[in-house]
Design a protein around this motif. Sequence first.
Motif, PDB file in Angstrom:
ATOM      1  N   HIS A 110      46.593  37.564  43.882  1.00 47.08           N
ATOM      2  CA  HIS A 110      45.440  38.352  44.322  1.00 47.08           C
ATOM      3  C   HIS A 110      44.679  37.589  45.395  1.00 47.08           C
TER       4      HIS A 110
ATOM      5  N   VAL B 213      48.467  41.365  46.039  1.00 51.87           N
ATOM      6  CA  VAL B 213      47.370  42.325  45.937  1.00 51.87           C
ATOM      7  C   VAL B 213      46.255  41.868  46.873  1.00 51.87           C
TER       8      VAL B 213
ATOM      9  N   ASP C  89      42.399  42.754  48.421  1.00 47.69           N
ATOM     10  CA  ASP C  89      41.124  43.471  48.470  1.00 47.69           C
ATOM     11  C   ASP C  89      40.419  43.033  49.755  1.00 47.69           C
TER      12      ASP C  89
ATOM     13  N   TYR D 106      51.457  38.472  39.797  1.00 50.58           N
ATOM     14  CA  TYR D 106      50.656  38.973  40.917  1.00 50.58           C
ATOM     15  C   TYR D 106      49.925  37.813  41.591  1.00 50.58           C
TER      16      TYR D 106
ATOM     17  N   THR E 200      41.538  38.088  48.724  1.00 45.31           N
ATOM     18  CA  THR E 200      40.522  38.937  49.337  1.00 45.31           C
ATOM     19  C   THR E 200      40.350  38.573  50.807  1.00 45.31           C
TER      20      THR E 200
ATOM     21  N   VAL F 160      48.371  36.486  36.706  1.00 44.47           N
ATOM     22  CA  VAL F 160      47.735  36.627  38.024  1.00 44.47           C
ATOM     23  C   VAL F 160      47.206  35.283  38.504  1.00 44.47           C
TER      24      VAL F 160
ATOM     25  N   LEU G 108      44.681  45.748  37.712  1.00 43.95           N
ATOM     26  CA  LEU G 108      45.779  44.828  37.415  1.00 43.95           C
ATOM     27  C   LEU G 108      46.048  44.769  35.918  1.00 43.95           C
TER      28      LEU G 108
ATOM     29  N   GLU H  24      36.953  36.206  43.651  1.00 43.58           N
ATOM     30  CA  GLU H  24      38.242  35.900  43.036  1.00 43.58           C
ATOM     31  C   GLU H  24      38.090  35.406  41.596  1.00 43.58           C
TER      32      GLU H  24
ATOM     33  N   THR I  41      44.844  33.807  41.644  1.00 44.91           N
ATOM     34  CA  THR I  41      43.944  34.223  42.721  1.00 44.91           C
ATOM     35  C   THR I  41      43.376  33.005  43.415  1.00 44.91           C
TER      36      THR I  41
ATOM     37  N   SER J  88      45.181  34.313  33.591  1.00 44.82           N
ATOM     38  CA  SER J  88      44.797  34.281  35.004  1.00 44.82           C
ATOM     39  C   SER J  88      44.503  32.856  35.431  1.00 44.82           C
TER      40      SER J  88
ATOM     41  N   ALA K 176      39.183  45.776  40.457  1.00 47.40           N
ATOM     42  CA  ALA K 176      40.485  45.142  40.691  1.00 47.40           C
ATOM     43  C   ALA K 176      41.057  44.566  39.405  1.00 47.40           C
TER      44      ALA K 176
END
Length: 317
Positions: free
Chosen positions: A130, A161, A163, A128, A132, A3, A264, A35, A5, A49, A260
Amino acid sequence: MDVVTLGETMVLFTPEISGYMRYAGNFSTKVAGAESNLAIGLARLGHNSSWVSRLGDDEFGKKILSFIRGEGVDVSRVSYSPSASTGLYFKEMITDDEVRVQYYRKDSAASRMKPSDLHETHIKNAKYLHLTGITPALSESCYETVMKAIEIATSSGVTVVFDPNLRRKLWPEDHAQEVLLEIAAKADIVLPGLDEGQFLFGDLDAETTARHFFEHGPSLVVLKLGAEGAYYYSDKEQGRVAGFPVHRVVDPVGAGDGFAAGLLSGLLDSLSLEKAVERAAAVGALVTMVKGDVEGLPDRSRLNAFIEGKHREGVNR
C-alpha cells in the motif's frame, strides 16, 4: 504478511478548544499518518500489517514507534535518523464542519527515506503493498523509494494499492499530476477521492472519473465519494455502494485511510467486490464519528454490528 505500507507518521497536536488556533493554550498529542492509520486499521480487524518508515531519534519518534507497535503493527523495518527530526502537525478544529491542518515536516527524518531502506524480502512476502501520493511528494529520495518498492512488488506478484491522497502544499501542481498518474499507471488498485479525480481529469461525474483512472492501467478503481459512499470500476464489474448515515461528523480526517483499510480487509477475507467496498465505506464512516485519525477505527465486532445495523434499518423501512 498481509499488507506492507510505506510512509511518514507524525505527532499530531490538537487544541482542546474549537476556533482559531491562536487562542489555544492547551493541546492534546496523538499519533497520525495516512499509512500507519491504514496499518492500524487492518491490525484492529485481525490482519497482519507492517509499516515501513524513518523517525527522528527523539522523544516524538519514540512515542510514535511505541504507539504503533502497541496497536499490533509490525515495525521491524522502521529506522531512526540521528540527524533529522520527527515531523509534527497541528489540526485546527474551527467548527465541526471546518478543519484546517498545518504541517511542520520539511526535511523530516521520513523525508530522507531512500531505496536502500527497503528490505526486498519483506515486500515480496506481502500480499499487498500500500502506497500513497504523500510519500513521493516529500522528497526526490522518497519518490525513488516508492518507485523501487513498486518495482519489487510487481516483480514478485504482490498487488500494489495506491491512494493518491493529494497534498497540494507539498509540491507544484503540474509535478503532482505527473507523479500521481505515473504511480496510478503502475498500481493494480487505485483508491482516489472525487476531488483527486477532479484535480487530475477535471470536473467529471463519478463513473467517468473512475473510467479515466482505469484507462491509465490499474485493474480496479474504487472512487471514494464521502457521505455518498463509493463507486467501483473494473473490467468485470462496476457499481455504486451507498454511504453509511452518520448522525454527526466529529472529525473527517483519517476517514479515507479507514476506507482503504476496510477495502483491503474485505479483499483479504475474500468478500465480493461489492461487499469489500461496503466494508470500506463502513470503516470510513466510523472514523468520522470520533476525534483523531485512528481512535475511531473499529475492531471486527463493532464493524459487523455497524454494518448489520444499516441492513436492519433498510429492511425495516
